[in-house]
Design a protein around this motif. Structure first.
Motif, PDB file in Angstrom:
ATOM      1  N   ILE A  39       0.843  -1.193   0.000  1.00 59.65           N
ATOM      2  CA  ILE A  39       0.000   0.000   0.000  1.00 59.65           C
ATOM      3  C   ILE A  39       0.879   1.245   0.000  1.00 59.65           C
ATOM      4  CG2 ILE A  39      -1.986  -1.048   1.177  1.00 59.65           C
ATOM      5  CD1 ILE A  39      -0.997   0.195   3.772  1.00 59.65           C
ATOM      6  N   ASP A  40       0.310   2.329  -0.495  1.00 60.07           N
ATOM      7  CA  ASP A  40       0.934   3.641  -0.414  1.00 60.07           C
ATOM      8  C   ASP A  40       0.216   4.439   0.666  1.00 60.07           C
ATOM      9  OD1 ASP A  40       2.810   3.194  -2.348  1.00 60.07           O
ATOM     10  OD2 ASP A  40       1.670   4.142  -3.964  1.00 60.07           O
ATOM     11  N   ILE A  41       0.988   5.071   1.539  1.00 58.74           N
ATOM     12  CA  ILE A  41       0.434   5.843   2.647  1.00 58.74           C
ATOM     13  C   ILE A  41       0.780   7.319   2.454  1.00 58.74           C
ATOM     14  CG2 ILE A  41       0.409   6.198   5.135  1.00 58.74           C
ATOM     15  CD1 ILE A  41       1.129   3.296   5.492  1.00 58.74           C
ATOM     16  N   GLU A  42      -0.232   8.131   2.324  1.00 56.36           N
ATOM     17  CA  GLU A  42      -0.049   9.574   2.237  1.00 56.36           C
ATOM     18  C   GLU A  42      -0.286  10.191   3.612  1.00 56.36           C
ATOM     19  OE1 GLU A  42      -2.269  13.540   0.399  1.00 56.36           O
ATOM     20  OE2 GLU A  42      -2.897  11.533  -0.224  1.00 56.36           O
ATOM     21  N   ILE A  43       0.682  10.944   4.093  1.00 61.38           N
ATOM     22  CA  ILE A  43       0.504  11.615   5.380  1.00 61.38           C
ATOM     23  C   ILE A  43      -0.256  12.913   5.126  1.00 61.38           C
ATOM     24  CG2 ILE A  43       1.655  12.658   7.357  1.00 61.38           C
ATOM     25  CD1 ILE A  43       3.928  10.732   6.974  1.00 61.38           C
ATOM     26  N   VAL A  44      -1.529  12.876   5.407  1.00 61.20           N
ATOM     27  CA  VAL A  44      -2.397  14.033   5.184  1.00 61.20           C
ATOM     28  C   VAL A  44      -2.192  15.077   6.271  1.00 61.20           C
ATOM     29  CG1 VAL A  44      -4.798  14.793   4.921  1.00 61.20           C
ATOM     30  CG2 VAL A  44      -4.085  12.553   4.028  1.00 61.20           C
ATOM     31  N   LYS A  45      -2.015  14.599   7.498  1.00 60.39           N
ATOM     32  CA  LYS A  45      -1.899  15.517   8.635  1.00 60.39           C
ATOM     33  C   LYS A  45      -1.100  14.820   9.731  1.00 60.39           C
ATOM     34  CE  LYS A  45      -4.912  18.118  11.852  1.00 60.39           C
ATOM     35  NZ  LYS A  45      -6.339  18.292  12.253  1.00 60.39           N
ATOM     36  N   ARG A  46      -0.159  15.550  10.315  1.00 60.18           N
ATOM     37  CA  ARG A  46       0.612  15.049  11.439  1.00 60.18           C
ATOM     38  C   ARG A  46       1.214  16.238  12.170  1.00 60.18           C
ATOM     39  NH1 ARG A  46       6.319  12.743   8.781  1.00 60.18           N
ATOM     40  NH2 ARG A  46       6.887  14.675   7.717  1.00 60.18           N
ATOM     41  N   ARG A  47       1.724  16.012  13.349  1.00 60.36           N
ATOM     42  CA  ARG A  47       2.466  17.050  14.070  1.00 60.36           C
ATOM     43  C   ARG A  47       3.905  16.999  13.601  1.00 60.36           C
ATOM     44  NH1 ARG A  47       0.021  16.216  20.205  1.00 60.36           N
ATOM     45  NH2 ARG A  47      -1.992  17.242  19.834  1.00 60.36           N
ATOM     46  N   GLY A  48       4.147  17.581  12.485  1.00 67.78           N
ATOM     47  CA  GLY A  48       5.477  17.547  11.906  1.00 67.78           C
ATOM     48  C   GLY A  48       5.490  18.217  10.552  1.00 67.78           C
ATOM     49  N   PRO A  49       6.632  18.239   9.906  1.00 68.81           N
ATOM     50  CA  PRO A  49       6.744  18.896   8.604  1.00 68.81           C
ATOM     51  C   PRO A  49       5.918  18.178   7.548  1.00 68.81           C
ATOM     52  CG  PRO A  49       8.727  17.652   9.082  1.00 68.81           C
ATOM     53  CD  PRO A  49       7.901  17.635  10.333  1.00 68.81           C
ATOM     54  N   ARG A  50       5.579  18.894   6.542  1.00 65.71           N
ATOM     55  CA  ARG A  50       4.793  18.328   5.453  1.00 65.71           C
ATOM     56  C   ARG A  50       5.630  17.333   4.655  1.00 65.71           C
ATOM     57  NH1 ARG A  50       1.595  21.794   0.755  1.00 65.71           N
ATOM     58  NH2 ARG A  50       1.204  20.040  -0.661  1.00 65.71           N
ATOM     59  N   ARG A  51       4.986  16.237   4.264  1.00 65.00           N
ATOM     60  CA  ARG A  51       5.640  15.254   3.399  1.00 65.00           C
ATOM     61  C   ARG A  51       4.749  15.037   2.181  1.00 65.00           C
ATOM     62  NH1 ARG A  51       9.073  10.269   3.810  1.00 65.00           N
ATOM     63  NH2 ARG A  51       8.454   9.017   1.998  1.00 65.00           N
ATOM     64  N   ASP A  52       5.273  15.326   1.004  1.00 62.38           N
ATOM     65  CA  ASP A  52       4.487  15.213  -0.218  1.00 62.38           C
ATOM     66  C   ASP A  52       4.542  13.817  -0.831  1.00 62.38           C
ATOM     67  OD1 ASP A  52       3.687  17.915  -0.137  1.00 62.38           O
ATOM     68  OD2 ASP A  52       5.574  18.542  -1.045  1.00 62.38           O
ATOM     69  N   GLU A  53       5.665  13.138  -0.677  1.00 59.28           N
ATOM     70  CA  GLU A  53       5.806  11.813  -1.259  1.00 59.28           C
ATOM     71  C   GLU A  53       5.135  10.762  -0.382  1.00 59.28           C
ATOM     72  OE1 GLU A  53       7.128  10.930  -4.170  1.00 59.28           O
ATOM     73  OE2 GLU A  53       7.429  13.066  -4.613  1.00 59.28           O
ATOM     74  N   PRO A  54       4.355   9.860  -0.973  1.00 58.65           N
ATOM     75  CA  PRO A  54       3.755   8.791  -0.173  1.00 58.65           C
ATOM     76  C   PRO A  54       4.802   7.791   0.303  1.00 58.65           C
ATOM     77  CG  PRO A  54       3.328   8.423  -2.499  1.00 58.65           C
ATOM     78  CD  PRO A  54       3.982   9.776  -2.396  1.00 58.65           C
ATOM     79  N   ILE A  55       4.478   7.082   1.359  1.00 54.41           N
ATOM     80  CA  ILE A  55       5.328   6.013   1.887  1.00 54.41           C
ATOM     81  C   ILE A  55       4.812   4.698   1.326  1.00 54.41           C
ATOM     82  CG2 ILE A  55       6.186   4.886   3.967  1.00 54.41           C
ATOM     83  CD1 ILE A  55       5.358   7.449   5.485  1.00 54.41           C
ATOM     84  N   HIS A  56       5.671   3.958   0.660  1.00 58.22           N
ATOM     85  CA  HIS A  56       5.258   2.652   0.141  1.00 58.22           C
ATOM     86  C   HIS A  56       5.652   1.580   1.142  1.00 58.22           C
ATOM     87  CE1 HIS A  56       4.323  -0.604  -2.591  1.00 58.22           C
ATOM     88  NE2 HIS A  56       5.512  -1.127  -2.303  1.00 58.22           N
ATOM     89  N   LEU A  57       4.672   0.797   1.580  1.00 58.85           N
ATOM     90  CA  LEU A  57       4.938  -0.303   2.502  1.00 58.85           C
ATOM     91  C   LEU A  57       4.619  -1.627   1.816  1.00 58.85           C
ATOM     92  CD1 LEU A  57       3.524   0.826   5.969  1.00 58.85           C
ATOM     93  CD2 LEU A  57       5.847   1.030   5.088  1.00 58.85           C
ATOM     94  N   PRO A  58       5.595  -2.496   1.647  1.00 55.35           N
ATOM     95  CA  PRO A  58       5.305  -3.834   1.113  1.00 55.35           C
ATOM     96  C   PRO A  58       4.567  -4.653   2.159  1.00 55.35           C
ATOM     97  CG  PRO A  58       7.616  -3.662   1.720  1.00 55.35           C
ATOM     98  CD  PRO A  58       7.024  -2.283   1.878  1.00 55.35           C
ATOM     99  N   LEU A  59       3.571  -5.368   1.733  1.00 54.06           N
ATOM    100  CA  LEU A  59       2.777  -6.195   2.640  1.00 54.06           C
ATOM    101  C   LEU A  59       2.802  -7.642   2.155  1.00 54.06           C
ATOM    102  CD1 LEU A  59      -0.319  -3.860   3.207  1.00 54.06           C
ATOM    103  CD2 LEU A  59       1.636  -4.196   4.732  1.00 54.06           C
TER     104      LEU A  59
END
Length: 249
Positions: free
Chosen positions: A191-211
Motif C-alpha cells: 500500500i501507499d500511505i499519504e501523510i495528510v496531517k501530522r504534528r510535523g513537517p509536510r511530506r508530499d511523497e507517499p510512503i510505500h509499505l510492502p505487505l
C-alpha cells in the motif's frame, strides 16, 4: 517606552522549552503518551513518538475496504492482544476467527460491536473510549460530523487506548480535529500511505509499505463471508447486549 536589552542579558534568559502539544511546523512533534511501534520502520520514522500514538484519534482514510489496512495494523494489534482486548466497531464484513488465529491474535481477545445506525455507533465508540477497559478500538464509520469527531477525540484523550477510525478516502477534504490522518491506497505488493496531517513537517511523497505475506496469514480477518470458503465463519467473541442501541456479539 520599551527597555533595551543587552546581548549579555539576552544570553542569560532561559531557553524556551516546548510543551508536547506545541510544535514548530518544521520539526516533528510528539504526543504525551508513548507510541506503539507500527512494525514498519519506514512508517515509524515518519510518525510522532515513532509509532501509533495512544490517547488520540487516528484517522485512516481508505480507498476501499480490503486493500491491506488490517495487515497494516496487525503488528500493533498483536502487541495489544497479549494483555488487553481489542474492539471492532461496525466492521464492514463479518470478522473471521480463523484468520485472527492465524495472525497470532486469540479470538477471545476480540469484541465485535454491531450498531444499526451511525448515531448508535458514535455513541458506542465514545462509551468504549471512556470506559477504558480495552487496549484498542477500531471503528469503521463513513458519516461523522466534525463535532462528533471532536467528542471522540476528547474521549480518546482521557483514555490510554489506541483508537483507529477507518473512513472512506472521500472524507479527505473534510475538516477533522484528528492530529494524525493517513490516506491509504493500494499499490503493487503493498500500500501507499499519504501523510495528510501530522504534528510535523509536510511530506508530499507517499510512503510505500510492502505487505508480502505467506498464504496462511495473507487473508484479512475482516472480509466478506463468501470471499474464501475455508475461513471460519464464527464471530470472534459471543455475548449479547439487550435494550441497547448497539449490539455486542
Amino acid at each position: 517606552m520599551s527597555a533595551l536589552v543587552s546581548p549579555i542579558e539576552k544570553s542569560n534568559r532561559p531557553e524556551l522549552v516546548l510543551h508536547h502539544a506545541v510544535w514548530r511546523a518544521s520539526q516533528m512533534g510528539s504526543f504525551q503518551a508513548a507510541g506503539t511501534p507500527t512494525g514498519y520502520s519506514a512508517l515509524d520514522s515518519e510518525l510522532p513518538n515513532g509509532g501509533w500514538p495512544s490517547s488520540t484519534l487516528i484517522e485512516l482514510l481508505v480507498q476501499q475496504a480490503g486493500i491491506g489496512e488490517m495487515r497494516l495494523l496487525r503488528p500493533a494489534l498483536r502487541r495489544i492482544a497479549a494483555g488487553r482486548r481489542i474492539v471492532l466497531l461496525r466492521p464492514p464484513y463479518l470478522p473471521q476467527a480463523a484468520a485472527w488465529a492465524a495472525w497470532g491474535l486469540p479470538p477471545d481477545s476480540l469484541l465485535w460491536v454491531k450498531a444499526p445506525r451511525s448515531a448508535d455507533a458514535l455513541w458506542s465508540a465514545e462509551q468504549i473510549l471512556r470506559n477504558g477497559s480495552c487496549g484498542a478500538l477500531i471503528f469503521w464509520e463513513a458519516h461523522a460530523r466534525p463535532e462528533s469527531l471532536r467528542r471522540l477525540l476528547l474521549a480518546a484523550q482521557a483514555s490510554d487506548m489506541l483508537f483507529w477510525m477507518l473512513r472512506p478516502l472521500s472524507c479527505l477534504p473534510h475538516a477533522s480535529p484528528s492530529p494524525l490522518r493517513l490516506a491509504l491506497r493500494p499499490a503493487s505488493g503493498g500500500i501507499d500511505i499519504e501523510i495528510v496531517k501530522r504534528r510535523g513537517p509536510r511530506r508530499d511523497e507517499p510512503i510505500h509499505l510492502p505487505l508480502e505475506d505467506s498464504p496462511a496469514v495473507a487473508v484479512s480477518p475482516v472480509l466478506p463471508q463468501s470471499s474464501d470458503a475455508h475461513l471460519d465463519q464464527r464471530a470472534p467473541a459471543t455475548a449479547a447486549a439487550r435494550n441497547n442501541p448497539a449490539e455486542l456479539v
